[in-house]
Scaffold this motif. Structure first.
Motif, PDB file in Angstrom:
ATOM      1  N   TRP A 144     -70.560  13.939  20.006  1.00 21.28           N
ATOM      2  CA  TRP A 144     -69.824  14.572  18.911  1.00 21.28           C
ATOM      3  C   TRP A 144     -69.468  13.536  17.848  1.00 21.28           C
ATOM      4  CZ3 TRP A 144     -67.858  19.762  18.611  1.00 21.28           C
ATOM      5  CH2 TRP A 144     -68.235  20.568  19.694  1.00 21.28           C
ATOM      6  N   SER A 145     -69.036  14.026  16.703  1.00 24.61           N
ATOM      7  CA  SER A 145     -68.567  13.152  15.614  1.00 24.61           C
ATOM      8  C   SER A 145     -67.543  13.895  14.782  1.00 24.61           C
ATOM      9  CB  SER A 145     -69.741  12.722  14.710  1.00 24.61           C
ATOM     10  OG  SER A 145     -70.279  13.833  14.004  1.00 24.61           O
ATOM     11  N   VAL A 146     -66.746  13.118  14.040  1.00 24.58           N
ATOM     12  CA  VAL A 146     -65.995  13.686  12.929  1.00 24.58           C
ATOM     13  C   VAL A 146     -66.670  13.215  11.648  1.00 24.58           C
ATOM     14  CG1 VAL A 146     -63.767  13.966  14.060  1.00 24.58           C
ATOM     15  CG2 VAL A 146     -64.339  11.775  13.019  1.00 24.58           C
ATOM     16  N   GLN A 147     -66.693  14.089  10.644  1.00 17.20           N
ATOM     17  CA  GLN A 147     -67.386  13.770   9.400  1.00 17.20           C
ATOM     18  C   GLN A 147     -66.494  14.119   8.217  1.00 17.20           C
ATOM     19  OE1 GLN A 147     -71.509  14.918   9.169  1.00 17.20           O
ATOM     20  NE2 GLN A 147     -71.782  14.831  11.389  1.00 17.20           N
ATOM     21  N   VAL A 207     -69.888   9.674   8.615  1.00 17.32           N
ATOM     22  CA  VAL A 207     -69.859  10.032  10.030  1.00 17.32           C
ATOM     23  C   VAL A 207     -69.142   8.968  10.859  1.00 17.32           C
ATOM     24  CG1 VAL A 207     -71.278  10.589  12.052  1.00 17.32           C
ATOM     25  CG2 VAL A 207     -72.054  11.244   9.750  1.00 17.32           C
ATOM     26  N   THR A 208     -68.274   9.403  11.771  1.00 18.48           N
ATOM     27  CA  THR A 208     -67.711   8.538  12.808  1.00 18.48           C
ATOM     28  C   THR A 208     -68.061   9.133  14.175  1.00 18.48           C
ATOM     29  OG1 THR A 208     -65.854   7.839  11.414  1.00 18.48           O
ATOM     30  CG2 THR A 208     -65.613   7.553  13.793  1.00 18.48           C
ATOM     31  N   PRO A 209     -68.952   8.498  14.956  1.00 21.84           N
ATOM     32  CA  PRO A 209     -69.302   9.011  16.293  1.00 21.84           C
ATOM     33  C   PRO A 209     -68.098   8.917  17.231  1.00 21.84           C
ATOM     34  CG  PRO A 209     -70.941   7.437  15.498  1.00 21.84           C
ATOM     35  CD  PRO A 209     -69.749   7.320  14.598  1.00 21.84           C
ATOM     36  N   LEU A 210     -68.040   9.814  18.213  1.00 21.62           N
ATOM     37  CA  LEU A 210     -66.942   9.865  19.166  1.00 21.62           C
ATOM     38  C   LEU A 210     -67.451   9.659  20.585  1.00 21.62           C
ATOM     39  CD1 LEU A 210     -65.086  13.018  17.749  1.00 21.62           C
ATOM     40  CD2 LEU A 210     -64.746  10.620  17.114  1.00 21.62           C
ATOM     41  N   SER A 247     -57.381  15.154  -1.518  1.00 22.04           N
ATOM     42  CA  SER A 247     -58.347  16.244  -1.425  1.00 22.04           C
ATOM     43  C   SER A 247     -59.588  15.787  -0.689  1.00 22.04           C
ATOM     44  CB  SER A 247     -58.723  16.731  -2.831  1.00 22.04           C
ATOM     45  OG  SER A 247     -59.706  17.742  -2.771  1.00 22.04           O
ATOM     46  N   GLY A 248     -60.044  16.571   0.276  1.00 20.96           N
ATOM     47  CA  GLY A 248     -61.252  16.244   1.009  1.00 20.96           C
ATOM     48  C   GLY A 248     -61.483  17.240   2.123  1.00 20.96           C
ATOM     49  N   THR A 249     -62.595  17.055   2.842  1.00 21.01           N
ATOM     50  CA  THR A 249     -62.951  17.929   3.951  1.00 21.01           C
ATOM     51  C   THR A 249     -63.298  17.093   5.171  1.00 21.01           C
ATOM     52  OG1 THR A 249     -63.815  19.643   2.479  1.00 21.01           O
ATOM     53  CG2 THR A 249     -64.531  19.718   4.766  1.00 21.01           C
ATOM     54  N   VAL A 250     -62.755  17.463   6.333  1.00 23.30           N
ATOM     55  CA  VAL A 250     -63.081  16.830   7.609  1.00 23.30           C
ATOM     56  C   VAL A 250     -63.681  17.900   8.514  1.00 23.30           C
ATOM     57  CG1 VAL A 250     -62.168  15.682   9.655  1.00 23.30           C
ATOM     58  CG2 VAL A 250     -61.305  15.069   7.391  1.00 23.30           C
ATOM     59  N   ALA A 251     -64.775  17.549   9.205  1.00 21.49           N
ATOM     60  CA  ALA A 251     -65.431  18.485  10.115  1.00 21.49           C
ATOM     61  C   ALA A 251     -65.562  17.852  11.493  1.00 21.49           C
ATOM     62  CB  ALA A 251     -66.804  18.876   9.581  1.00 21.49           C
ATOM     63  N   LEU A 252     -65.397  18.667  12.528  1.00 21.73           N
ATOM     64  CA  LEU A 252     -65.692  18.276  13.914  1.00 21.73           C
ATOM     65  C   LEU A 252     -67.070  18.841  14.230  1.00 21.73           C
ATOM     66  CD1 LEU A 252     -64.899  17.089  16.665  1.00 21.73           C
ATOM     67  CD2 LEU A 252     -63.743  19.258  17.174  1.00 21.73           C
ATOM     68  N   VAL A 253     -68.014  17.944  14.558  1.00 17.96           N
ATOM     69  CA  VAL A 253     -69.425  18.322  14.594  1.00 17.96           C
ATOM     70  C   VAL A 253     -70.047  17.944  15.938  1.00 17.96           C
ATOM     71  CG1 VAL A 253     -71.651  18.089  13.408  1.00 17.96           C
ATOM     72  CG2 VAL A 253     -69.525  17.896  12.107  1.00 17.96           C
ATOM     73  N   HIS A 254     -70.802  18.862  16.540  1.00 13.10           N
ATOM     74  CA  HIS A 254     -71.495  18.590  17.798  1.00 13.10           C
ATOM     75  C   HIS A 254     -72.842  17.928  17.501  1.00 13.10           C
ATOM     76  CE1 HIS A 254     -72.689  20.055  22.086  1.00 13.10           C
ATOM     77  NE2 HIS A 254     -72.549  18.752  21.980  1.00 13.10           N
ATOM     78  N   THR A 301     -74.189  13.669  15.869  1.00 20.01           N
ATOM     79  CA  THR A 301     -73.822  12.455  15.132  1.00 20.01           C
ATOM     80  C   THR A 301     -74.686  12.279  13.897  1.00 20.01           C
ATOM     81  OG1 THR A 301     -75.273  11.154  16.565  1.00 20.01           O
ATOM     82  CG2 THR A 301     -72.944  11.289  17.184  1.00 20.01           C
ATOM     83  N   THR A 302     -75.476  13.297  13.578  1.00 18.09           N
ATOM     84  CA  THR A 302     -76.287  13.297  12.363  1.00 18.09           C
ATOM     85  C   THR A 302     -75.464  13.858  11.216  1.00 18.09           C
ATOM     86  OG1 THR A 302     -78.321  13.619  13.630  1.00 18.09           O
ATOM     87  CG2 THR A 302     -78.404  14.154  11.273  1.00 18.09           C
TER      88      THR A 302
END
Length: 809
Positions: free
Chosen positions: A80-83, A97-100, A139-146, A148-149
């Protein structure tokens, strides 16, 4: 067109009203109407976001993202990653991207440390993961993503359709978000969910702004002011040692910035209970220094203010310099009192007298100049410069009476007026911008705190009294948050109608139709068609800008615009106009800038009963058109229609000029339709950098050189060639790009043939200015030229640009 964000989506904007935009920003719209709608989560979510680490006034040294787990089992983060994505993405924006690794414990949290700022004195708890993303505080957007791309989606709808995206948090004015964006983020505040990690898929509902509270997977928590000043008890109402003028100081930055202050006295003059919530207090006992404001905004975050107008209060909290749009946008800051506690001493008090603004109040000179520098630390000179006078009255009550409207009311209930009615007036009641050194210091924006709606056109009068606190925002700069609104008296302005050309005159027009595509209501097509037929008198040739592909902003690879054009041509015929034909070149998908997925392009619309289009095959999206020898005919195009050097870096993420060869009554005419890159990236006219840095100008200079070289190539082969260059150049007649475009005498900019007061086709921030141009080669003698004012001065405009037309014999 100008990119604007509705008030409800602006989160932490410090005024009732959407990226700091420079004067005349056009042609770079971002997708707004969609909201990401992933299913509410029962396990891992993003629980807190903070982008103010190390910023002015912040205690924490780093930005951070915190995850929470509402489930009964740990949540494995392997793979997973946060982006992170900018709140205002363009077609070239990239997710970071920050990998978790590891897991979020059941019912627990997980802390990701991001970039370190220059300030702060408190470290985060031990992070579970570490990245280097420098997030915006506002202002910005953070996503939790399954995965790391890096994500590629740039709109809320596209991100919602991406199956790897589990959770999205958009804050401030973020385009990509769930529901509406979260509000309350800043240098000293994060946005966070409640303790149950409630997830309704509406960021504005699920998140509130408050002091940062980072926690890691072991339960370690911390952060905030390491040694906060004790909050006064309800009985401790003795005024503290500092008054508001001490806090505001005599420069743009508070000498108390970042410090905690106690029991600052004042009277509540206005309350804002929506959007950026808070209230203004003003000290009725002013000092003798005209450079120090006597008022300040008290920011309450997501909490509705509990005070009332007329309350005498003492307020404690931390002083912060808030930059609407973020400091990198180039705006000035607003001095605020944040994380407040207040005690009401009495109610129903008389308000301090409002400062009456008339024609002589604000200085004529606009701003001090620091070549290549910043004016924030300079001593204010309110008797010399308009921006200094306004800053010295930040937050204070001001009053304006019987003032002329110079910028029509818009959809955000904003109306521009002038406090100096004799300052560069146009014949139709506006205020014309004549040069970079004369931005019209009398302009002032009126925004309503009462919810009352204005519907005013340029030339109308706002009669009676308009009053309220003086605020500052990234859009327009200084503005009156009106608690009292005047009444609109009509000036009787009417849309203009162009004179119809004679049978032996070729009429050529330009019209920016503002992102036209079949997803627009039929009423827009009909009104644009009426403008072509009635107001422009059905020109023989029209260069159209901002024609979108057949499904508009949907980014699915569609580039054709035949359905858009068929609908527009049918609307023109229904309005009594001719059966126009058209030529264009489809762009490479997502390579021409503008609204992501929209694929805007230039189109040449023409009346085949009046002119003939010379078709020469081979002109595609990457093939350059050239001027070639044509024997006795002099010169012709290698392809028609064709694009000018489309692979040049000058046109990167921007529209490529469209060239067509026409024949009118046996004579050859070359028409070059243009839409230069937008002014996005320029520092704002009202900002901290004076003079403003015009970062976008570099690309327009390169574009102007390309077009000048192409026209020069035609004239080198036939000096008698008739060439019309026209379109939305996104710059002024006195700008370097326009000077470059006309260099060597190859073209004459017809806007300069009009009286000074009539040189405009667009109204932005109350300045009547020109971004659209028609230029002609020397062989075109005595052209009859007209800017047809049908949009820019009216509150019910169909496009934000006025069309122009030239008649040629």
């Amino acid at each position: 067109m100008s990119s604007r964000i509705p008030p409800a989506l602006r989160g932490r904007s410090a005024k009732a009203v959407l990226i700091a935009l420079p004067v005349g920003l056009t042609g770079s719209l971002i997708a707004l109407p969609f909201a990401a709608e992933a299913a509410p989560s029962s396990d891992a979510v993003i629980s807190e976001v903070y982008g103010g680490g190390g910023n002015s006034g912040a205690s924490l040294t780093h930005d951070f993202i915190e995850l929470g787990n509402a489930g009964n089992a740990s949540f494995d983060l392997s793979g997973w990653s946060v982006q992170y994505l900018s709140g205002s993405p363009t077609s070239t924006s990239k997710w970071q991207v920050t990998p978790l690794s590891g897991a979020v414990p059941a019912g627990g949290k997980y802390l990701i440390q991001e970039a370190k700022g220059a300030g702060g004195d408190t470290a985060l708890p031990t992070p579970d993961a570490t990245g280097t993303i420098a997030m915006s505080a506002a202002s910005g957007t953070v996503a939790l993503v399954h995965s790391t791309t890096a994500l590629t989606c740039l709109t809320a709808a596209d991100c919602a359709a991406d199956g790897t995206v589990k959770d999205v948090v958009g804050f401030g004015t973020a385009v990509v978000r769930e529901g509406s964006p979260a509000t309350g983020a800043g240098n000293t505040t994060s946005v966070s969910r409640d303790a149950k990690f409630t997830d309704t898929d509406d960021n504005s509902t699920d998140f509130t702004g408050s002091a940062p509270s980072p926690s890691n997977s072991t339960g370690e928590s911390g952060g905030g002011d390491p040694s906060p000043t004790p909050t006064p008890t309800p009985t401790d109402t003795t005024p503290g040692p500092l008054r508001i003028h001490d806090i505001q100081g005599a420069t743009r930055l508070s000498p108390e910035n970042g410090k905690t202050v106690t029991n600052v006295p004042g009277v509540v003059t206005a309350v804002r209970s929506t959007g950026s919530k808070g209230y203004w207090i003003q000290d009725p006992d002013a000092d003798n220094n005209p450079a120090t404001s006597e008022a300040i905004f008290v920011f309450t975050g997501s909490a509705t203010p509990l005070v009332k107008v007329g309350d005498s209060v003492v307020v404690s909290g931390k002083i912060s310099e808030y930059y609407p749009g973020g400091k990198s946008s180039g705006t000035q800051s607003v001095t605020e009192l944040t994380a407040p506690t207040a005690s009401v001493l009495s109610s129903g008090n008389k308000l301090p007298a409002a400062e009456v603004i008339d024609a002589a109040t604000i200085p004529d000179a606009y701003a001090p100049k620091v070549e290549g520098g910043n004016i924030e630390s300079q001593q204010l000179e309110p008797g010399t410069y308009a921006l200094d006078w306004l800053e010295a009255h930040e937050g204070m009550l001001v009053e304006i009476r019987d003032t002329r409207v110079v910028g029509a009311s818009n959809q955000y209930n904003e109306t521009w007026i002038t406090t100096k009615p004799q300052q560069n007036p146009t014949p139709r009641g506006g205020t014309v911008m004549t040069g970079y050194d004369n931005p019209n210091s009398g302009r002032l924006l009126i925004a309503s705190l009462t919810g009352d709606q204005l519907k005013a056109d340029v030339g109308d009068t706002l009669t009676g009294t308009t009053a309220g606190p003086l605020d500052y925002a990234n859009y327009g700069g200084y503005n009156v948050q009106a608690t009292t609104l005047g009444t609109v008296k009509s000036g009787g302005l009417k849309p203009e109608v162009a004179q119809k050309g004679k049978s032996d005159e070729l009429s050529v027009a330009t019209y920016n139709v503002e992102n036209l595509d079949p997803t627009d209501p039929q009423s827009k097509f009909d009104r644009l068609a009426e403008g072509v037929v009635k107001n422009l008198a059905s020109p023989d040739i029209i260069s159209l800008e901002e024609i979108q592909d057949n499904n508009g902003a949907k980014d699915d690879g569609t580039v054709a615009a035949d359905k858009t054009m068929a609908q527009f041509i049918d609307a023109i015929k229904a309005a009594g106009g001719p059966a126009y034909d058209w030529r264009s070149v489809d762009p490479v998908n997502d390579q021409d800038g503008g609204e992501p997925g929209g694929n805007i392009r230039n189109v040449l619309l023409f009346n085949p009963q009046r002119v003939s289009f010379v078709d020469r095959p081979g002109g595609d999206s990457t093939t350059a058109v050239e001027a070639v020898n044509a024997g006795k005919k002099g010169v012709q195009l290698s392809v028609s229609p064709g694009r000018i050097n489309p692979t040049s870096d000058a046109w990167k993420s921007s529209r490529k000029p469209l060239v067509g060869e026409f024949v009118f009554r046996g004579e050859q005419v070359f028409v070059v339709g243009n839409h230069f890159n937008s002014k996005g990236g320029d520092k704002p006219l009202h900002g901290a950098d004076q003079p403003p840095v015009l970062g976008s100008e570099t690309q327009r200079l390169a574009q102007a050189k390309e077009v000048n070289a192409f026209v020069s190539g035609i004239l080198a082969k036939d000096k008698k060639a008739k060439v019309v260059v026209l379109g939305d150049m996104n710059d002024y007649q006195f700008s370097k790009p326009l000077q470059t475009l006309t260099a060597g005498g190859v073209l004459t900019d017809l806007i300069n043939t009009l009286p000074v007061g009539e040189r405009y086709s667009y109204v932005y921030d109350g300045n009547s200015q020109t971004l659209d141009h028609i230029l002609v080669s020397p062989a075109i003698k005595k052209p009859v030229y007209d800017v047809v004012h049908i949009n820019s001065e009216f509150s019910d405009q169909t496009s934000d640009h006025d069309p122009q037309v030239v008649r040629i014999k």
